[in-house]
Every structure is written in C-alpha cells, then in structure tokens.
Enzyme design. Structure first.
Site, mmCIF file in Angstrom:
data_model
loop_
_atom_site.group_PDB
_atom_site.id
_atom_site.type_symbol
_atom_site.label_atom_id
_atom_site.label_comp_id
_atom_site.label_asym_id
_atom_site.label_seq_id
_atom_site.Cartn_x
_atom_site.Cartn_y
_atom_site.Cartn_z
ATOM 1 N N PRO A 128 0.840 -1.205 0.000
ATOM 2 C CA PRO A 128 0.000 0.000 0.000
ATOM 3 C C PRO A 128 0.871 1.249 0.000
ATOM 4 C CG PRO A 128 0.103 -0.954 2.211
ATOM 5 C CD PRO A 128 0.851 -1.895 1.309
ATOM 6 N N GLY A 140 0.644 5.683 -0.353
ATOM 7 C CA GLY A 140 -0.182 6.880 -0.435
ATOM 8 C C GLY A 140 0.174 7.709 -1.663
ATOM 9 N N SER A 148 -3.924 1.835 -0.169
ATOM 10 C CA SER A 148 -3.664 2.601 1.054
ATOM 11 C C SER A 148 -4.887 3.414 1.471
ATOM 12 C CB SER A 148 -2.496 3.554 0.787
ATOM 13 O OG SER A 148 -2.439 4.569 1.760
ATOM 14 N N GLN A 171 -5.493 -1.284 3.191
ATOM 15 C CA GLN A 171 -4.592 -0.936 4.303
ATOM 16 C C GLN A 171 -5.221 0.169 5.145
ATOM 17 O OE1 GLN A 171 -2.565 2.270 4.041
ATOM 18 N NE2 GLN A 171 -2.133 1.997 6.217
ATOM 19 N N TYR A 184 -4.993 2.945 8.151
ATOM 20 C CA TYR A 184 -4.330 3.775 9.154
ATOM 21 C C TYR A 184 -5.359 4.077 10.216
ATOM 22 C CZ TYR A 184 -0.066 4.877 6.517
ATOM 23 O OH TYR A 184 1.136 4.809 5.881
ATOM 24 N N THR A 188 -1.467 -1.076 9.432
ATOM 25 C CA THR A 188 -0.093 -0.560 9.484
ATOM 26 C C THR A 188 0.193 -0.097 10.905
ATOM 27 O OG1 THR A 188 -0.099 0.000 7.167
ATOM 28 C CG2 THR A 188 1.482 1.182 8.537
ATOM 29 N N ARG A 212 10.561 13.386 6.286
ATOM 30 C CA ARG A 212 11.380 13.381 5.072
ATOM 31 C C ARG A 212 11.616 14.848 4.697
ATOM 32 N NH1 ARG A 212 7.560 9.556 4.573
ATOM 33 N NH2 ARG A 212 6.240 11.021 3.460
ATOM 34 N N LYS A 228 1.378 -4.912 9.562
ATOM 35 C CA LYS A 228 2.556 -4.476 8.804
ATOM 36 C C LYS A 228 3.377 -3.483 9.618
ATOM 37 C CE LYS A 228 3.378 -1.906 4.487
ATOM 38 N NZ LYS A 228 3.499 -0.545 5.031
ATOM 39 N N SER A 282 8.851 -5.021 8.285
ATOM 40 C CA SER A 282 8.915 -3.812 7.450
ATOM 41 C C SER A 282 9.324 -2.630 8.299
ATOM 42 C CB SER A 282 7.514 -3.546 6.859
ATOM 43 O OG SER A 282 7.441 -2.258 6.282
ATOM 44 N N HIS A 288 8.791 0.295 6.805
ATOM 45 C CA HIS A 288 8.060 1.279 6.002
ATOM 46 C C HIS A 288 8.958 1.842 4.887
ATOM 47 C CE1 HIS A 288 4.044 3.321 6.688
ATOM 48 N NE2 HIS A 288 4.499 4.036 5.678
ATOM 49 N N ARG A 315 11.096 4.920 5.846
ATOM 50 C CA ARG A 315 10.415 6.223 5.897
ATOM 51 C C ARG A 315 9.988 6.601 7.310
ATOM 52 N NH1 ARG A 315 8.695 7.391 0.660
ATOM 53 N NH2 ARG A 315 6.747 8.465 1.157
ATOM 54 N N GLY A 319 7.145 -1.750 -2.838
ATOM 55 C CA GLY A 319 6.627 -0.388 -2.877
ATOM 56 C C GLY A 319 7.230 0.354 -4.060
ATOM 57 N N ARG A 320 8.450 0.870 -3.858
ATOM 58 C CA ARG A 320 9.034 1.719 -4.901
ATOM 59 C C ARG A 320 9.198 0.988 -6.227
ATOM 60 N NH1 ARG A 320 11.328 2.827 0.013
ATOM 61 N NH2 ARG A 320 11.170 4.980 0.737
HETATM 62 C C1 LIG Z 1 5.699 6.631 -1.595
HETATM 63 C C2 LIG Z 1 5.345 5.671 -0.515
HETATM 64 C C3 LIG Z 1 4.139 5.813 0.150
HETATM 65 C C4 LIG Z 1 3.786 4.897 1.141
HETATM 66 N N1 LIG Z 1 2.550 4.988 1.731
HETATM 67 C C5 LIG Z 1 2.154 4.023 2.597
HETATM 68 C C6 LIG Z 1 0.837 4.003 3.077
HETATM 69 O O1 LIG Z 1 0.013 4.846 2.749
HETATM 70 N N2 LIG Z 1 0.498 2.986 3.926
HETATM 71 C C7 LIG Z 1 1.400 2.031 4.319
HETATM 72 O O2 LIG Z 1 1.047 1.149 5.099
HETATM 73 N N3 LIG Z 1 2.653 2.031 3.848
HETATM 74 C C8 LIG Z 1 3.037 2.981 2.983
HETATM 75 N N4 LIG Z 1 4.300 2.944 2.467
HETATM 76 C C9 LIG Z 1 5.200 1.838 2.816
HETATM 77 C C10 LIG Z 1 5.002 0.668 1.855
HETATM 78 O O3 LIG Z 1 3.781 0.012 2.072
HETATM 79 C C11 LIG Z 1 6.126 -0.362 1.999
HETATM 80 O O4 LIG Z 1 6.237 -0.724 3.346
HETATM 81 C C12 LIG Z 1 7.469 0.167 1.496
HETATM 82 O O5 LIG Z 1 7.301 0.902 0.311
HETATM 83 C C13 LIG Z 1 8.420 -0.980 1.241
HETATM 84 O O6 LIG Z 1 9.672 -0.512 0.868
HETATM 85 P P1 LIG Z 1 10.173 -0.385 -0.655
HETATM 86 O O7 LIG Z 1 9.541 0.857 -1.196
HETATM 87 O O8 LIG Z 1 11.636 -0.272 -0.509
HETATM 88 O O9 LIG Z 1 9.706 -1.617 -1.390
HETATM 89 C C14 LIG Z 1 4.679 3.863 1.486
HETATM 90 C C15 LIG Z 1 5.907 3.750 0.824
HETATM 91 C C16 LIG Z 1 6.238 4.639 -0.182
HETATM 92 C C17 LIG Z 1 7.540 4.482 -0.901
#
Ligand SMILES: Cc1cc2nc3c(=O)[nH]c(=O)nc-3n(C[C@H](O)[C@H](O)[C@H](O)COP(=O)(O)O)c2cc1C
Length: 399
Positions: free
Chosen positions: A85, A87, A114, A135, A137, A163, A172, A259, A281, A283, A286, A340-341
C-alpha cells in the site's frame, strides 16, 4: 496477456524504470517516493543489506518446469510478491491506484490499497474484478474508522492490512522543502516544474481524481483540501495499541495482516493477536531512521514465530528492487514479500504497462536466480541456497 510495447522490452531492470519516472513525474511526487526519513541510512541499508547476502550456484540439476507459484494467506499468487500500500499513488500517474491494481490482477499478484490513496476503495473495486487488500491507518475519528472498514467490506476486500508503524510520522526533508500536496499548489516553482512534465499534465487533466478519495467527502469536516491537511495531522492516532488490534480484528471479521514489525517481541504479539500474516517492514526506511534494514531483522522474527508454534505467515518488505531480493527473503523464511518503490517507479514511467514490466522483471530475475541455485519450485527454497557467513551477521555493521 498482450505483447509488450517495444519500448518496454528495452527496460531490463527496475533502475531503468526509476530513471524514467524521475524524468516524467513532477519533482515533489518523485521525491516523495524516492526518499527516506532524516539521514536515510535505513532507507539505504534496506537495499545494500540484500547485496551482502550471496547465493550458491548449483549446476547439472534438471531445471525444467520451474514455478514461483505459491500462496499468501491462502490466496494463490503467481509469485510470492504483493503490491504494497502506498499513499499519493494517483499522483505518480493519473488514476494510479486503478492502473496498478489492473496490472497486478492481470499478472496474478495481490494489490493493496492505502487509506491515503487518491482513487477511493469504490473506484478500485469498480475497475477491477479480483479482490484487493485494504490498508488501514488508525485515526482518532471512530465513526470514520468504522465507516472505512465497512466500505472495505462492501468492496469485497479480501484482507485488511493494519499498518502498525505510523502512530507518529517520520520526517522526510524533501517533502517539507517541496511543499508536498495533492494536487500541487500553483506556486511559481511548481508551475515551472509542471511545464516540463507534459504527459503527466495531460493525463491528469483527463481524470477527476486529484485528492484523497477515501477521505475527502467521507470524513467529518473534510470537504476540501484546506481542511484535509490539518485533519490528517490531527487524526493519526498515537495511542494505537495491541488492545485496538483485537477491536479492529473483530470489527473487520476477515483476514488480517499486521505491517511494520521489526522486533521478535512484537512478532510474538502479532502471532498471539490471531493475525494471519505479519510484515517485517520499516516502512521502506520512511519511519525510524537508524532502524535495522528489514532483511537483517527477518531471521530472528522467523525463529521467534516458529518457537511460538504459530502459523502466522511472515512476509517482508523494504528494499526489494529485484527478483533476487525476493528469492533471498524467501530463503530466509519469508512466505511472501511486498514491493513499494519497485512498482511505483514502473507506474511513474509508463502507467499500467510500467507496473506490469516491473512485475515481469522481478518474476524473471527470481525465476532465473532460483534455477541457478538448483531449484525449480519456490516452495522448496531454503537458506541452503545462501553462502554461509553472508547472512547470519547482517545486523553487525561491516562485519
Ligand atoms: C511513496 C510511498 C508511500 C507509502 N505509503 C504508505 C501508506 O500509505 N500505507 C502504508 O502502510 N505504507 C506505505 N508505504 C510503505 C510501503 O507500504 C512499503 O512498506 C514500502 O514501500 C516498502 O519498501 P520499498 O519501497 O523499498 O519496497 C509507502 C511507501 C512509499 C515508498
């Protein structure tokens, strides 16, 4: 599936997609994706720690008829990878969540939506046929929470992802400096930057989805943008506890994924909560900068869950940029992974086709690497495929 466009055939690694997304997506949204909190050490080590783990090449083993197919919480998946998920995804590409969900469905992997998505739960449900995961929040407004859970049920979401690592928010730097908002504010800097992104602008003009679809018009007092930012800042609930997990589990009544687990003690709590899966995770680097990389936290958590005799599935995300990373996580005991990315870069570069390409690249890299390691079925892969001494001490810097 239809043939790939010729241009996509030349995309051979996730890094290609990242570079193209960087060119095509407005600066504030690209930076939002490609950044971690504070000094970004955890963000970086999520990726570099995967590189420290080495694979054992095996030869002259029959490598025909290979399969990455498995199950995640009882759902059949083409490979042990789900879309995480994220955002603001509808700001990487117009209707981004719908496009990514469609790519995931066609490919045969789960999609997670998300709470902070641009397309709403209903938007994604109307434009896909496979059930997706929602997902959550946890917000202070209980009425809004109950309604959100009900909307996910009405949309036939097949799992709820709670989450757990965002009771307070990591910082950030770039988001503050860029004045991140959806849609972007008409400042001079933004207008100049948008003028260099014509395809993005044209696509955005073709959709009405420019705001947080699950929130605007659904939460009390949130009818427009100006009230949204203060609402979200006030709403994330810092009091969230394991008691709330039980309450949410009851209200949801279906499969639950927790998560954001990084320590064995918390993994044991997740196992005892009756959740179906937990995601190791941080996140994507982040939240707590200075935390371990996700891959270095995995083994202890797998062992703790095993010692607890729990059948909760352990998954992993954060730092996966290739199919080899997926293979390494599986070999260390993860039953599934999330990206994610890796998918966001694909989305920003080419929309639905880019997400599909990201999934294909990861699939092919995982499949070929598994074969080189002498296996034909992902379900049989263990840490036997890893070189001893390269994965046991990941927590020790520069061992
Ligand atoms: C741009 C971005 C926005 C994210 N937004 C959410 C979110 O809204 N809810 C959430 O549970 N995790 C969020 N995450 C975390 C991702 O679900 C995931 O844990 C993370 O991207 C995994 O790392 P990776 O980007 O290196 O694969 C976000 C990650 C990124 C990069």
């Amino acid at each position: 599936m239809k043939d790939l466009k010729p241009i996509l055939k030349k995309i051979t690694e996730i890094e290609d997609l990242r570079r193209i997304a960087e060119r095509k997506v407005p600066r504030m949204f690209y930076d939002y994706v490609d950044s971690g909190s504070w000094t970004e050490t955890t963000y970086r080590s999520n990726e570099t720690d995967f590189d420290r783990i080495k694979l054992r090449q095996r030869v002259l083993v029959d490598m025909d008829n290979r399969s990455l197919a498995t199950q995640m919480i009882g759902e059949s998946v083409k490979m042990p990878v789900a879309i995480a998920p994220t955002g603001f995804t509808g700001m990487m590409w117009a209707d981004g969540e719908i496009k990514a969900a469609q790519a995931a469905e066609k490919f045969g992997v789960p999609f997670s939506l998300s709470t902070m998505s641009i397309c709403s739960i209903e938007d994604v449900a109307e434009n896909t046929s496979a059930p997706f995961w929602f997902q959550l929040y946890v917000m202070r407004d209980q009425g809004f929470m109950a309604n959100l859970i009900q909307r996910a049920k009405d949309a036939n979401c097949s799992a709820l992802i709670l989450t757990a690592d965002l009771q307070v928010m990591g910082q950030r730097h770039k988001d503050i400096k860029n004045g991140l908002s959806a849609p972007p504010k008409p400042t001079l800097a933004n207008i100049i930057n948008l003028m260099t992104k014509p395809q993005w602008c044209m696509n955005m003009l073709g959709t009405k989805r420019h705001n947080f679809g699950n929130i605007v018009g659904h939460a009390k007092g949130v009818e427009d943008l100006s009230s949204l930012s203060s609402w979200t800042a006030e709403q994330f609930d810092p009091r969230l506890s394991w008691d709330d997990v039980a309450r949410i589990k009851d209200a949801w009544g279906g499969k639950l994924i927790i998560k954001g687990i990084m320590e064995p003690e918390d993994a044991i709590m997740a196992a005892r909560s009756g959740a179906d899966a937990l995601v190791v995770s941080n996140h994507g680097g982040r939240q707590l900068d200075g935390a371990l990389s996700s891959i270095s936290a995995l083994s202890d958590i797998v062992q703790a869950v095993h010692a607890e005799n729990s059948d909760i599935e352990v998954w992993l995300d954060s730092g996966i940029r290739s199919g080899q990373d997926v293979l390494k996580a599986i070999s260390l005991g993860a039953k599934g992974t999330m990206i994610g990315r890796a998918f966001l870069y694909g989305l920003g570069a080419y929309g639905e086709d880019g997400v599909r390409r990201a999934l294909e690249l990861i699939y092919n890299e995982c499949d070929i690497s598994m074969a080189f390691c002498g296996h034909t079925d992902i379900n049989n892969v263990t840490d036997d495929i890893l070189v001893k001494g390269t994965y046991e001490n990941l927590k020790i810097p520069n061992y």
